[in-house]
Scaffold this motif. Sequence first.
Motif, PDB file in Angstrom:
ATOM      1  N   ASP A 156       5.917 -11.512  -3.035  1.00 57.92           N
ATOM      2  CA  ASP A 156       6.447 -12.109  -1.870  1.00 57.92           C
ATOM      3  C   ASP A 156       6.719 -13.440  -2.119  1.00 57.92           C
TER       4      ASP A 156
ATOM      5  N   THR B  50      -2.707  -7.727   2.369  1.00 63.97           N
ATOM      6  CA  THR B  50      -2.827  -9.080   2.374  1.00 63.97           C
ATOM      7  C   THR B  50      -1.834  -9.562   3.495  1.00 63.97           C
TER       8      THR B  50
ATOM      9  N   GLU C  56       6.600 -10.159   6.380  1.00 63.81           N
ATOM     10  CA  GLU C  56       7.426  -8.910   5.742  1.00 63.81           C
ATOM     11  C   GLU C  56       6.358  -7.581   5.635  1.00 63.81           C
TER      12      GLU C  56
ATOM     13  N   LYS D 116      -0.452  -2.126   1.847  1.00 68.92           N
ATOM     14  CA  LYS D 116       0.739  -2.924   1.774  1.00 68.92           C
ATOM     15  C   LYS D 116       1.005  -3.196   0.194  1.00 68.92           C
TER      16      LYS D 116
ATOM     17  N   ASP E 107       0.303  -9.623  -3.612  1.00 69.79           N
ATOM     18  CA  ASP E 107       0.469  -9.185  -2.290  1.00 69.79           C
ATOM     19  C   ASP E 107       0.714  -7.566  -2.295  1.00 69.79           C
TER      20      ASP E 107
HETATM   21 ZN    ZN Z   1       3.236 -10.726   2.001  1.00 71.85          ZN
END
Ligand code: ZN
Length: 519
Positions: A276, A381, A355, A271, A294
Motif C-alpha cells: 500500500d 489493516t 483503499e 484485506k 497490508d
Molecule cells: Zn491499506
Amino acid sequence: MKFSIKSGHPAKQRTACVVVGVYEHRRLSDVAQEIDDVSKGHLSFILRRGDLEGKIGQTLLLHNVRGTLADRILLVGCGHERELGETQYRKVIAKAIRTLHETGSMEAVCYLTELNVRSHDTAWRIRQAVETAHASLYEFNELKSKNTKEDMRRPLRKLVFSVASRRELRLAESACREAEKIAEGVKLAKDLGNLPSNICTPAYLVEQAKALCINHENELTCQVLDQADLEKEGMNALLAVAKGSKQPPHLIILEYWNGKKNDATFVLVGKGVTFDSGGISIKPAKDMDQMKFDMCGAAAVLGTMLAVVELELPLNVVGIIPTVENLLSSNATKPGDIVTSFSGQTIEILNTDAEGRLILCDALTYAEKQYKPEVMIDIATLTGACVVALGKHAHGLLGNHHPLTNDLLNAGKYSGDRAWKLPLWEEYQEELDSRFADVANIGGREGGTITAACFLSRFIKKCHWAHLDIAGTAWLTAKKEKGATGRPVPLLTQYLIERSKEMYNNVATPPVILSTKID
Ligand code: ZN
Ligand code: BES
Ligand code: MN
C-alpha cells in the motif's frame, strides 16, 4: 518440534532436562518441592546461596541433581505466586523455551503447566504453553543467504508438558492438538506477512490458497476470479485500487463445507493489499516499507482456514480474499474519481490511500450475494487511527450484532488475542456524505476507525457482521520483535471452536473432543 502430554513424578523423568518453577522470593513451586525432597534439600540449598530470586525472566540450570533421573533441572523464575496471570505465565513459558533451546537440551519435560494461573484450567495452560512455545521459536530466515540454522548445534526437538493427574490427560491432549493447529495457522499468517511485496504479490496469494487446497484435497476447495471476471461482475471499487499497478487483482474464494447442509455459513473476508503506497494520495517515505504487511488480513484468513481444516471443525466456513497492489501510475485512480461498486452504490474516491475499504466493500457484497451467510467477519489493516486509539495490544472491533461482537471479545480473551469494541453509531455515518456520489471513501480526521467501519456497514444487507481492524496488532515494529504476529488467527479459530461446541452440544457422541471452556 514435537509436543506431548504426560503425568508423572519429576524425579522419575529420564530426560535431558526437567523444567520447574520457583516463585519470588526463593519459594519452591509444588513440583520443585518434590525434587527438593528427593535431592535432600539440594534446591533449597542452592536458592539460599542467592543464585535465583524467582523473578520472572530468571533461570538457573543445574546438572546431575541427586535423586533425579534427568541430566539437568532448569529452574525458572515465576514472580510472585499471587500475581501469576496470563501475561506472566506466557512470559515464564517463553523464557523456559528459549533457555532450553540455547542450553543444548534436545528434549525436556516441562512442569510449568502445573503452575496455578489465575482463573484458568489445565486445558488453557496447555494451549497457551504450546502456542507460546511455537511463537518463541519462530524465525523467518528464508531470505538470508547464510543458513543460520546450521549454527545451532542442538536445537530443542521434543517437549513434554506435564499435567498433575492422569484424569486430565485426555483433555490436555486435545488442548495440545488444538494449540498445534492454531500455531500452524499463526505460522502461515506470519510467513506470508513477513514476505516482501516483490515476492508476496496478489498472484502469490492465489498460489498459496491453491497450495492449501491441494494439501487438503476433498476438504478445502478454491476458486479464483481474475481481472476479466471482476470486470464482468462489475467490482469496480476493487478494480479501481488495482489500476495503478502492473500486478493484476484477484478475488480468492476458499470453501470448507463440513457442517450439515442447512447449518449456518461463516464467512471470513481478509484485506489483501500486498503493498500500500497510498496510490496518488501517496504515503510519506518513512516507514512505507511496513505497508508490505497490508495483506495481513488475507494472511489471517488463510491461517484460520488452515487451522479450521486441520481441526476438522464441523462447520461451513468460507474464506474470501480480495487482493491487489496499491501503486501509482498514469493509469492509477485519482482523488475525486467516482466508481460504481458491485452493490450498485457509487463511491467518490476522495483519497486513494483509503483503499482497503474499496476492495472490501465489493468482497462483502459478493460474499453476501453468493453465500447468504449467517455470520460475516472481515479482517483488515484498515486505519492508522486504530493504531493511535488502541496501540499494539488490542484489535479494533466493530459490528452490527451484539451477540456476535460479544462472542468475538470472549474468544479473544480466552486465546490471549484480544479485541476491544468501538461504537458503530448511526451518527457517525454522515461523515461519509459525498457531494457527487452516494458515499465518499473517507470521513473527516475524527474517529477514523469508526468511519471506515461505517463505510463497510453500508455494504452489509442482512447478515450478522463484525469488522476487526488489525492495523496495530498484525505486526510489531520494535527491533527485537519486528515482524508479523499471525493475529487474529487465535481469536478467529477460538471463535469457530466455540461454534463447533454448540453443534456438539446437540449430539450424543461428538466426533472430536474440544478442550476449551469459556465461562
Ligand atoms: Zn491499506
Ligand atoms: N493500510 C493503511 C492503514 C494503516 C496505516 C495500517 C498505518 C497500519 C499502519 C490504510 O490503507 C490507510 O492508508 N488508511 C488511511 C485512511 C485515511 C486515508 C482515511 C489512514 O489510516 O491514514
Ligand atoms: Mn492505504
